[in-house]
Motif scaffolding. Structure first.
Motif, short mmCIF file in Angstrom:
data_model
loop_
_atom_site.label_atom_id
_atom_site.label_comp_id
_atom_site.label_asym_id
_atom_site.label_seq_id
_atom_site.Cartn_x
_atom_site.Cartn_y
_atom_site.Cartn_z
N VAL A 8 -5.88 -2.91 -15.45
CA VAL A 8 -4.85 -2.15 -14.74
C VAL A 8 -4.33 -3.04 -13.62
O VAL A 8 -5.06 -3.39 -12.68
CB VAL A 8 -5.41 -0.83 -14.17
N ASP A 9 -3.08 -3.44 -13.74
CA ASP A 9 -2.42 -4.23 -12.70
C ASP A 9 -1.64 -3.26 -11.81
O ASP A 9 -0.82 -2.48 -12.31
CB ASP A 9 -1.43 -5.23 -13.32
N ALA A 10 -1.95 -3.28 -10.53
CA ALA A 10 -1.34 -2.32 -9.61
C ALA A 10 -1.26 -2.88 -8.21
O ALA A 10 -1.99 -3.79 -7.84
CB ALA A 10 -2.14 -1.02 -9.60
N ILE A 11 -0.35 -2.32 -7.44
CA ILE A 11 -0.21 -2.63 -6.03
C ILE A 11 -0.28 -1.30 -5.28
O ILE A 11 0.37 -0.33 -5.66
CB ILE A 11 1.12 -3.34 -5.72
N PHE A 12 -1.08 -1.26 -4.23
CA PHE A 12 -1.18 -0.07 -3.39
C PHE A 12 -0.56 -0.36 -2.04
O PHE A 12 -0.84 -1.38 -1.43
CB PHE A 12 -2.65 0.33 -3.18
N GLU A 13 0.31 0.53 -1.60
CA GLU A 13 0.92 0.40 -0.28
C GLU A 13 0.67 1.70 0.50
O GLU A 13 1.18 2.75 0.10
CB GLU A 13 2.41 0.13 -0.38
N PRO A 14 -0.12 1.63 1.57
CA PRO A 14 -0.36 2.83 2.37
C PRO A 14 0.94 3.36 2.98
O PRO A 14 1.85 2.59 3.29
CB PRO A 14 -1.32 2.35 3.47
N ALA A 15 1.00 4.66 3.17
CA ALA A 15 2.16 5.27 3.81
C ALA A 15 2.20 4.88 5.28
O ALA A 15 1.17 4.67 5.92
CB ALA A 15 2.10 6.77 3.68
N MET A 64 1.40 -3.90 2.43
CA MET A 64 1.14 -3.84 1.01
C MET A 64 -0.21 -4.48 0.75
O MET A 64 -0.56 -5.47 1.35
CB MET A 64 2.24 -4.54 0.24
N PHE A 65 -0.97 -3.90 -0.16
CA PHE A 65 -2.30 -4.38 -0.50
C PHE A 65 -2.34 -4.73 -1.98
O PHE A 65 -1.91 -3.95 -2.81
CB PHE A 65 -3.32 -3.28 -0.20
N SER A 66 -2.81 -5.91 -2.29
CA SER A 66 -2.93 -6.32 -3.68
C SER A 66 -4.21 -7.11 -3.84
O SER A 66 -4.45 -8.05 -3.10
CB SER A 66 -1.73 -7.17 -4.08
N ARG A 67 -5.05 -6.70 -4.77
CA ARG A 67 -6.30 -7.41 -4.99
C ARG A 67 -6.72 -7.22 -6.44
O ARG A 67 -6.64 -6.13 -6.98
CB ARG A 67 -7.38 -6.86 -4.07
N LYS A 68 -7.17 -8.30 -7.06
CA LYS A 68 -7.68 -8.23 -8.43
C LYS A 68 -9.10 -7.68 -8.36
O LYS A 68 -9.94 -8.21 -7.66
CB LYS A 68 -7.66 -9.62 -9.06
N THR A 80 -2.91 8.28 2.30
CA THR A 80 -1.75 8.52 1.44
C THR A 80 -1.00 7.21 1.26
O THR A 80 -1.07 6.32 2.11
CB THR A 80 -0.81 9.58 2.04
N GLY A 81 -0.30 7.12 0.18
CA GLY A 81 0.47 5.91 -0.09
C GLY A 81 1.02 5.96 -1.49
O GLY A 81 1.10 7.02 -2.12
N GLU A 82 1.39 4.81 -1.98
CA GLU A 82 2.02 4.68 -3.28
C GLU A 82 1.29 3.62 -4.09
O GLU A 82 0.96 2.56 -3.57
CB GLU A 82 3.46 4.24 -3.06
#
Length: 70
Positions: free
Chosen positions: A62-69, A1-5, A38-40
């Motif tokens: 925009v607060d979001a978390i990106f998780e690669p597939a 999981m990737f999260s960065r401001k 790809t991811g979510e």
């Protein structure tokens, strides 16, 4: 999981309208597609209220978390 401001400079700290957030996410999706990534992406807080619920007219970020597939 990737999260960065991040501050992408979309609107220089001014409130973001629904169309601006949607356009930025579409552009992100297009760029990730070109890179074959790809991811979510999970959207939270004010941006979710603007996009999914139409409970607000604008959001400050925009607060979001990106998780690669995979």
């Amino acid at each position: 999981m990737f999260s960065r401001k991040m501050n992408a400079g979309i609107n220089d700290g001014k409130p973001l309208m629904r169309e601006q957030v949607s356009t930025a996410l579409t552009e992100l999706s297009d760029e990730l597609g070109r890179r074959r990534v790809t991811g979510e992406i999970c959207i939270f807080d004010g941006s979710a209220m603007v996009l999914a619920l139409a409970a607000r007219v604008t959001t400050k970020d925009v607060d979001a978390i990106f998780e690669p597939a995979g």
